[in-house]
Scaffold this motif. Sequence first.
Motif, PDB file in Angstrom:
ATOM      1  N   LEU A  60      -0.577  -3.810   0.136  1.00  0.00           N
ATOM      2  CA  LEU A  60       0.066  -2.536  -0.463  1.00  0.00           C
ATOM      3  C   LEU A  60       1.417  -2.584  -0.741  1.00  0.00           C
ATOM      4  O   LEU A  60       1.502  -1.923  -1.407  1.00  0.00           O
ATOM      5  CB  LEU A  60      -0.403  -1.311   0.599  1.00  0.00           C
ATOM      6  N   TYR A  64       1.351   6.745  -5.347  1.00  0.00           N
ATOM      7  CA  TYR A  64       0.588   5.410  -4.842  1.00  0.00           C
ATOM      8  C   TYR A  64       1.285   5.078  -3.042  1.00  0.00           C
ATOM      9  O   TYR A  64       0.790   4.945  -2.265  1.00  0.00           O
ATOM     10  CB  TYR A  64       0.281   4.523  -5.100  1.00  0.00           C
ATOM     11  N   ARG A  65       2.823   4.721  -3.319  1.00  0.00           N
ATOM     12  CA  ARG A  65       3.443   5.479  -1.642  1.00  0.00           C
ATOM     13  C   ARG A  65       3.083   6.424  -0.759  1.00  0.00           C
ATOM     14  O   ARG A  65       2.672   6.109   0.330  1.00  0.00           O
ATOM     15  CB  ARG A  65       4.823   4.997  -1.646  1.00  0.00           C
ATOM     16  N   TYR A 113      -0.713   6.533   0.139  1.00  0.00           N
ATOM     17  CA  TYR A 113      -0.815   5.332   1.260  1.00  0.00           C
ATOM     18  C   TYR A 113      -0.150   5.262   3.075  1.00  0.00           C
ATOM     19  O   TYR A 113      -1.084   4.902   3.777  1.00  0.00           O
ATOM     20  CB  TYR A 113      -0.423   4.118   0.558  1.00  0.00           C
ATOM     21  N   TRP A 157      -6.141   1.956   8.194  1.00  0.00           N
ATOM     22  CA  TRP A 157      -6.318   2.819   7.654  1.00  0.00           C
ATOM     23  C   TRP A 157      -4.801   3.705   7.980  1.00  0.00           C
ATOM     24  O   TRP A 157      -4.361   4.316   7.353  1.00  0.00           O
ATOM     25  CB  TRP A 157      -7.577   3.603   7.920  1.00  0.00           C
ATOM     26  N   GLY A 179       0.433   1.911   5.809  1.00  0.00           N
ATOM     27  CA  GLY A 179       1.297   2.743   5.642  1.00  0.00           C
ATOM     28  C   GLY A 179       3.112   2.330   6.073  1.00  0.00           C
ATOM     29  O   GLY A 179       4.244   2.131   5.571  1.00  0.00           O
TER      30      GLY A 179
END
Length: 308
Positions: free
Chosen positions: A105, A119-120, A123, A182, A186
């Motif tokens: 990622l 996207y950041r 995530y 999950w 991030g």
Amino acid sequence: MSDGIVAGAGAPLPKRRRRRRSSQWTGLIYVLPALALVTVFFIVPLGMTVWMSLHKWPLMGLPRYIGLDNYERLLFDKSFWSSLWFTIQYTVVVTIGLLGFAMILALIVQGQGRAVSTYRTIYFLPVVTGFASAALLWVWLSNVDTGLFSPLAQDVGLTKGRVNILASYTPAFWSVIVMVVWKMAGFYMVILMSGLQAIPADYQEAARIDGAKWLQRFRYITMPLIRKPFALALILCVSGSMLAFDQFYIILSGGPQNKTVTAVYKIFNESFVSFRLGYGAALSMVLLLILLVLSVLQLTMLGDRKDK
């Protein structure tokens, strides 16, 4: 003449000392709030835990000093060592999964642009969710009748019928692993991304001109230059995984057949289910010592290597 010079040169010394003392007191005042917080929320509880571990400390009634009997008892407590072994297995698997996925990622979102920023955010969103909330969500998704996973597995042909994935050890274990990856990928993505963005673009460009492949650039340029952020992510990941409790308590309740009882879960059972607070405190001190040893080993292996 010389005496006057010496006397004149020595005159400002008391003022310098007063200024130095004044600056020291000023610095102490600034750190006092942080020192008070560390004392109240770390040093005092740690000292209390050590003291409790030396006692037979029931929930009701007076504690009785027993010395190192709690520590001697845990040496022969098979359930504690079994829970510790399971915690180590979980830590190894989830650390590899978390840091590997977080690195992917981070490589994706290290650039600039509106889409990359989106996207950041996407995530990172699961990190904001509390572990308890995420675990409850996972319980609902894993429900054999009203959840999503069992019907989906049946529809794509993975199972012949609806299967309760939380009823047996292997699918339940991997279900928790997927949930944690999950939930937390991030967070570690941000740490690794900060290291990737600090690498000068000239290094990568020079290696590309010299004919280095992507894997070679990643191995010989990227990884050595993000050693410190990676070490931070690794220590946080290992420490957090060794202290895992919420997900196994809420999703599996230690099952199936008590195979997913972690070290912290064992401490919780001893302290607040069996009401053996002294023994639970002894287990806590052993786990703290293990975490300290693991952290030192990681810092030693991933620290700066200076040529002597």
